[in-house]
Motif scaffolding. Structure first.
Motif, PDB file in Angstrom:
ATOM      1  N   ILE A  15       0.811  -1.404   0.287  1.00  0.00           N
ATOM      2  CA  ILE A  15      -0.096   0.055  -0.184  1.00  0.00           C
ATOM      3  C   ILE A  15       0.744   1.401   0.048  1.00  0.00           C
ATOM      4  O   ILE A  15       0.310   2.541  -0.249  1.00  0.00           O
ATOM      5  CB  ILE A  15      -1.125   0.051   1.173  1.00  0.00           C
ATOM      6  CG1 ILE A  15      -0.290   0.051   2.478  1.00  0.00           C
ATOM      7  CG2 ILE A  15      -2.206  -1.113   1.023  1.00  0.00           C
ATOM      8  CD1 ILE A  15      -1.213   0.098   3.931  1.00  0.00           C
ATOM      9  N   GLY A  16       2.347   1.245   0.183  1.00  0.00           N
ATOM     10  CA  GLY A  16       3.027   2.339   0.073  1.00  0.00           C
ATOM     11  C   GLY A  16       3.784   2.370   1.066  1.00  0.00           C
ATOM     12  O   GLY A  16       3.980   1.513   2.031  1.00  0.00           O
ATOM     13  N   ASP A  70      -4.460   4.457  -1.426  1.00  0.00           N
ATOM     14  CA  ASP A  70      -4.209   3.096  -2.410  1.00  0.00           C
ATOM     15  C   ASP A  70      -5.603   2.655  -2.853  1.00  0.00           C
ATOM     16  O   ASP A  70      -5.865   2.307  -3.929  1.00  0.00           O
ATOM     17  CB  ASP A  70      -3.537   2.111  -1.889  1.00  0.00           C
ATOM     18  CG  ASP A  70      -3.237   1.032  -2.687  1.00  0.00           C
ATOM     19  OD1 ASP A  70      -2.552   1.310  -3.616  1.00  0.00           O
ATOM     20  OD2 ASP A  70      -3.493  -0.309  -2.468  1.00  0.00           O
ATOM     21  N   ARG A  73      -6.998   4.900  -5.229  1.00  0.00           N
ATOM     22  CA  ARG A  73      -6.345   4.976  -6.690  1.00  0.00           C
ATOM     23  C   ARG A  73      -6.847   3.565  -7.277  1.00  0.00           C
ATOM     24  O   ARG A  73      -7.170   3.669  -8.666  1.00  0.00           O
ATOM     25  CB  ARG A  73      -5.069   4.534  -6.314  1.00  0.00           C
ATOM     26  CG  ARG A  73      -3.928   4.221  -7.610  1.00  0.00           C
ATOM     27  CD  ARG A  73      -2.401   3.974  -7.356  1.00  0.00           C
ATOM     28  NE  ARG A  73      -2.362   2.682  -6.609  1.00  0.00           N
ATOM     29  CZ  ARG A  73      -2.780   1.438  -7.036  1.00  0.00           C
ATOM     30  NH1 ARG A  73      -2.709   1.222  -8.306  1.00  0.00           N
ATOM     31  NH2 ARG A  73      -2.405   0.271  -6.075  1.00  0.00           N
TER      32      ARG A  73
END
Length: 160
Positions: A15-16, A70, A73
Motif C-alpha cells: 500500500i505504500g 491506495d 487509486r
C-alpha cells in the motif's frame, strides 16, 4: 474497491511507504501525543528509543492514510476500465495492534496488507466481513508495526 466475492484469502497488497522526518514526528506529537521523546531529539536520544521516535499513533495514522489513498487509486483505475466499484462499509473493529520496534526520525516504513479471513455477515444480508493484517517494515527489513482489522465488504448484486 473490490467486491467480497473478488477477494481471496492470502491476497497481498503493497500500500505504500512513508518516511518519518523529524519535522513530521514533532508536528504529529505536538498535536496528538506530546511526550518528550516525540518532541525533542535530545530527549529521544536519552530515552529507551535512542533517538527521536515517532508516536505509535503516527505510525498507524500514516498506514491508514496510505491504505485509503491506495484504495482510491484502485477505484479510479477500475472506473477508467469501466468496472463497477464496490463501496465498502465501516470497520467493526481491530485487534492485535503492535508497535514492534521504534520508528525513528529518517526511517521509511513500507506497509503491506494481507487478507487473512473472510466470511458472510450473519446480521447484514448482502455483506461479507473481510479481515486483513497490515504490517509495516522499516528500510532495514525490520518489522515495526502490525494490526489486524476487519471491514464490511459488499457482495455483488447477483449474490445478495
Amino acid at each position: 474497491m473490490r467486491f467480497f466475492d473478488d477477494i481471496e484469502i492470502g491476497q497481498r497488497r503493497e500500500i505504500g511507504t512513508y518516511t518519518f522526518t523529524a519535522e513530521a514526528i514533532k508536528n504529529f506529537a505536538a498535536k496528538f501525543d506530546p511526550q518528550r521523546f516525540h518532541l525533542d531529539e535530545e530527549e529521544g536520544k536519552n530515552s529507551l528509543f535512542g533517538g527521536l521516535a515517532a508516536s505509535g499513533w503516527h505510525v498507524g495514522s500514516a498506514c491508514m492514510s496510505l491504505l485509503v489513498a491506495d484504495g482510491q487509486r484502485l477505484a479510479r483505475e477500475a472506473v477508467s476500465r469501466g468496472e463497477e466499484v464496490a463501496v465498502w462499509g465501516p470497520s467493526p473493529g481491530f485487534r492485535d495492534l503492535r508497535w514492534i520496534r521504534p520508528v525513528l526520525a529518517g526511517d521509511t516504513v513500507a506497509y503491506v496488507n494481507v487478507v487473512t479471513d473472510k466470511r458472510t455477515s450473519a446480521s447484514r444480508p448482502g455483506w461479507g466481513i473481510l479481515t486483513a493484517r497490515t504490517t509495516g517494515t522499516n528500510q532495514r527489513g525490520e518489522d515495526v508495526y502490525s494490526i489486524t482489522a476487519s471491514a464490511f465488504v459488499p457482495m455483488r448484486a447477483k449474490e445478495r
